[in-house]
Design a protein around this motif. Sequence first.
Motif, mmCIF file in Angstrom:
data_model
loop_
_atom_site.group_PDB
_atom_site.id
_atom_site.type_symbol
_atom_site.label_atom_id
_atom_site.label_comp_id
_atom_site.label_asym_id
_atom_site.label_seq_id
_atom_site.Cartn_x
_atom_site.Cartn_y
_atom_site.Cartn_z
ATOM 1 N N GLU A 175 -3.257 10.087 3.859
ATOM 2 C CA GLU A 175 -3.332 8.760 3.244
ATOM 3 C C GLU A 175 -2.019 8.008 3.423
ATOM 4 O O GLU A 175 -2.012 6.803 3.704
ATOM 5 C CB GLU A 175 -3.656 8.892 1.759
ATOM 6 C CG GLU A 175 -3.786 7.550 1.048
ATOM 7 C CD GLU A 175 -4.151 7.689 -0.417
ATOM 8 O OE1 GLU A 175 -4.158 6.664 -1.112
ATOM 9 O OE2 GLU A 175 -4.424 8.819 -0.861
ATOM 10 N N ARG A 176 -0.903 8.701 3.303
ATOM 11 C CA ARG A 176 0.397 8.037 3.452
ATOM 12 C C ARG A 176 0.615 7.584 4.889
ATOM 13 O O ARG A 176 1.227 6.532 5.131
ATOM 14 C CB ARG A 176 1.505 8.974 2.985
ATOM 15 C CG ARG A 176 1.489 9.195 1.472
ATOM 16 C CD ARG A 176 2.329 10.379 1.057
ATOM 17 N NE ARG A 176 3.746 10.075 1.066
ATOM 18 C CZ ARG A 176 4.688 10.979 0.879
ATOM 19 N NH1 ARG A 176 4.367 12.250 0.676
ATOM 20 N NH2 ARG A 176 5.960 10.639 0.898
ATOM 21 N N GLN B 230 3.022 4.188 -1.728
ATOM 22 C CA GLN B 230 3.328 4.858 -2.980
ATOM 23 C C GLN B 230 4.810 4.629 -3.295
ATOM 24 O O GLN B 230 5.626 4.379 -2.404
ATOM 25 C CB GLN B 230 3.044 6.354 -2.869
ATOM 26 C CG GLN B 230 1.593 6.702 -2.578
ATOM 27 C CD GLN B 230 1.380 8.202 -2.450
ATOM 28 O OE1 GLN B 230 2.068 8.993 -3.079
ATOM 29 N NE2 GLN B 230 0.422 8.592 -1.631
ATOM 30 N N CYS C 263 0.819 -1.207 0.000
ATOM 31 C CA CYS C 263 0.000 0.000 0.000
ATOM 32 C C CYS C 263 0.860 1.267 0.000
ATOM 33 O O CYS C 263 0.344 2.361 0.187
ATOM 34 C CB CYS C 263 -0.950 0.004 1.199
ATOM 35 S SG CYS C 263 -0.154 -0.322 2.772
ATOM 36 N N ASN D 164 -1.399 4.475 5.141
ATOM 37 C CA ASN D 164 -0.786 3.393 4.376
ATOM 38 C C ASN D 164 0.271 2.685 5.207
ATOM 39 O O ASN D 164 0.418 1.463 5.145
ATOM 40 C CB ASN D 164 -0.155 3.945 3.092
ATOM 41 C CG ASN D 164 -1.193 4.295 2.045
ATOM 42 O OD1 ASN D 164 -2.369 3.980 2.187
ATOM 43 N ND2 ASN D 164 -0.759 4.963 0.990
ATOM 44 N N LYS E 263 -5.470 1.720 -3.549
ATOM 45 C CA LYS E 263 -4.088 2.031 -3.177
ATOM 46 C C LYS E 263 -3.154 0.856 -3.494
ATOM 47 O O LYS E 263 -1.995 1.059 -3.850
ATOM 48 C CB LYS E 263 -3.985 2.405 -1.707
ATOM 49 C CG LYS E 263 -4.266 1.286 -0.729
ATOM 50 C CD LYS E 263 -4.136 1.758 0.712
ATOM 51 C CE LYS E 263 -5.235 2.740 1.055
ATOM 52 N NZ LYS E 263 -5.212 3.149 2.478
ATOM 53 N N LYS F 88 -2.481 1.107 -7.192
ATOM 54 C CA LYS F 88 -1.538 2.185 -7.490
ATOM 55 C C LYS F 88 -0.119 1.797 -7.099
ATOM 56 O O LYS F 88 0.845 2.139 -7.795
ATOM 57 C CB LYS F 88 -1.950 3.461 -6.754
ATOM 58 C CG LYS F 88 -3.202 4.123 -7.324
ATOM 59 C CD LYS F 88 -3.534 5.386 -6.546
ATOM 60 C CE LYS F 88 -4.749 6.095 -7.138
ATOM 61 N NZ LYS F 88 -5.100 7.324 -6.364
ATOM 62 N N ASP G 201 -9.979 4.266 1.421
ATOM 63 C CA ASP G 201 -9.259 5.000 0.378
ATOM 64 C C ASP G 201 -9.142 6.485 0.706
ATOM 65 O O ASP G 201 -8.230 7.156 0.285
ATOM 66 C CB ASP G 201 -9.970 4.834 -0.971
ATOM 67 C CG ASP G 201 -9.843 3.408 -1.486
ATOM 68 O OD1 ASP G 201 -8.775 2.820 -1.278
ATOM 69 O OD2 ASP G 201 -10.808 2.904 -2.065
#
Length: 586
Positions: free
Chosen positions: A514-515, A63, A61, A518, A102, A105, A488
Motif C-alpha cells: 500500500e505504501r 501515512q 495519501c 501511495n 487513505k 487516514k 485501498d
Amino acid sequence: MADELRLVLLGGHQSGKSNVAHSFLNVKRESDQITTECVKMEGDINGRKIILVDTPGWWKCYQLCDSTECLKAELVRSTSVCPPGPHAFLLVMEVDLDFSEKHGKAAEGHMQFISEDVWDQTIIVFTKLQHLGDRTMEQYVEIEGENLQKLTQKCGNRYVGFDTDLDRDGSQAKELFRQIEKLVAENNGRSFKADAKRLNDLETKIKNVEERAAARAQQVLEKRRKLEEIKRNAEAEHDGSPLNIVLLGWVLSGKTLACNLILGDDVSFDKTVKCVRTRGEVNGRNVTVVDTPSFWKFLPYQLNADSVNTEILKAMDPCPDAILLLIPLDTSFSEEQMEIILENMRPLGEKVWRQTMVLFTCGGKLGNKPIEYHIESEGDALVRLVEMCGNRYHVFESMSMREDRTQVDQLLEKIKEMIREGALLESNDEHQGKNKKSQERETLSEWLRVEDVKKLLNEEWERSNAMMKDMLKTMSTQKFVRTGKSLDEPLDLRGEGINTELFINKHQLKDAIEREWNRQEAVDSARIQYKLKCLNANAETSSCADEEDIKMSCAKVNEWHQKNHFSDYGSVSSYEEHDKTEQDRD
C-alpha cells in the motif's frame, strides 16, 4: 471576543493553502514557491487583526511515518508561531479528486500529530470548487461517502467552500470569516494550548540538528579542500577522459529526469525496464549515463522483478566511474529503507560504496535549509547511508533543463573528487568494515515462492500506469474525468494463490504494498494538478477554444506523460545506446 484572530492553515500538498491565505488576507502572492516551513502573515478584516500561519503540505495519501521529519517538526512548530496559540485551524482540502480511506487516514494522522485535541478548533476549507458543478457543499460531502463524512464529523461538521478564482465578490471569504468567528465564540475565545514541554524538546532537537548539520558541512568542505590540494600537488589530471555514470534508486526517484538533466537534452526513450545507455557531451567531456530499472522502496530485494536485478548487474559492465544513488527529499528515510538499499547493493560487492554518491532529488522541498539539515533530521539511517558513501552527496534543486546548469557542473566536479579519493583508498575503509556484517547477511531460507508475488506486483503497477494514461487522455479545461475510488487494497492477498506467510507477515506485506502505491498516487496526483494548470493556461490564451484545440492540448498531456512518467515498471525497452556526440549527429 479576542482583539485578534490567530489562525493556522494545514492541508495536503497542492491543496491551495497558500492561495487561501493570500486571498483571505487580500495580500498579493509574490510567487508559486512551495511552502517548506511555517510562514507568518498578518492582515486586517473588519477592523480585526488577523495573524495567519501557513504550513508545509503533506502528501495526501502518505501515512504519517512516510512524511519527512522536517515536515512533522514544522507542523508542531506552527502552534508556537502565533503566541499564545491559534484560535482555529483551517484544514484545506480540494474537491477535484476522490477522497479515499487513505486520504482520510493521512489527514487524521498529520492533524493528530499536532494534538489529539486539534479537532475541536478545526474548520475544513474546501477549494477548487469549479469541480463541484451544480452541487452544493452539503451534497458534495454526502455523495463523496463515509470517508469524508467521518473527517467532517471529527471537525464538528464545520466546513466551508472557498475558491480564490470564483470568489469575485468576496462572499466566500466573508462566509469563512463568519465561520471562524462563530467557532471562536463557541470556544469562548479560547486559543489552542500547545504542549510546552513538547515545544521545548522540539526547539532543543532543532538546535542539535543545526549544530550537527553545520559540523557535517564543515567536514565535507575540509575533505574537498584536501582533495583539491592533492590535485594541485599531483600530476595534471586528464579531465577530458570519458566519464561513465550509473544511476540507481527506488521507483519514482527521478532517475530518468536526472539522466536528461545531466546530459542537458530531452532524450526520449521508454520507461526504464532495461538499462538505457545514453551518451552526450558535457563541458567538452564525453559522458555516458546508464539509467537502470528501479527497485522498490518498501518491498525487499527478493520481490524485485528478475529483470531489475539482472539489468542492474549489466549496468556495471564496463565498470562505472561513479554510481549515483538517488534519494528523493519528499519522503522519509528510515532503517527500513536502509536495509532494502543494502539488500539491493550487496550483489554489486562491498567495494561499491567507494564509487557511490547519494544524489538527492526534489531539492525544492528544502526551502532555505541546507541539505545537511535534512540528513541530520531524518536520523541515523540516512546518516549511515551518507557515511557509507564516504560523506559524498549532492542535491538537484530543480529537475528542469531550462534552469541554471550550475548544479550539474557541481555534480561533475564532486564525481571527479570521488574518483580522486578512490585512488587513495586502501583495500578496506572504515565504513565498509563497520557494515560488512549487514552487507553479507545470507538470504533467509523462508523466502519461498516469491514469483507469484512479483508477478502480481508488476501486473498491478502496469494496470495503474494504464489507468493514469486513460485519465490524462480524457482531461480538458472543461471537465475533469474521475476514474473511481482509489485502490485501498492494491493486491488481493486473501486467497489461496499466495501463501504470504511463507514470505513475511501478511499485514506487513499488505502495508508495504500500500505504501508503494501511495507514492505512485502522490506523484500521479501532482502530475494531474500540474497538467490541469497548463491546460487552463492554454485555455486563457483563447476565449473560444474549439474542440480541436482541446484535443491537441490533451495530446500534449499524453505526450508529456509518456516522456516524464517516473515509473520504471510496466513497459518494454531495449538496451539502447543514445549517442549524442556531434559525430553521431552527422
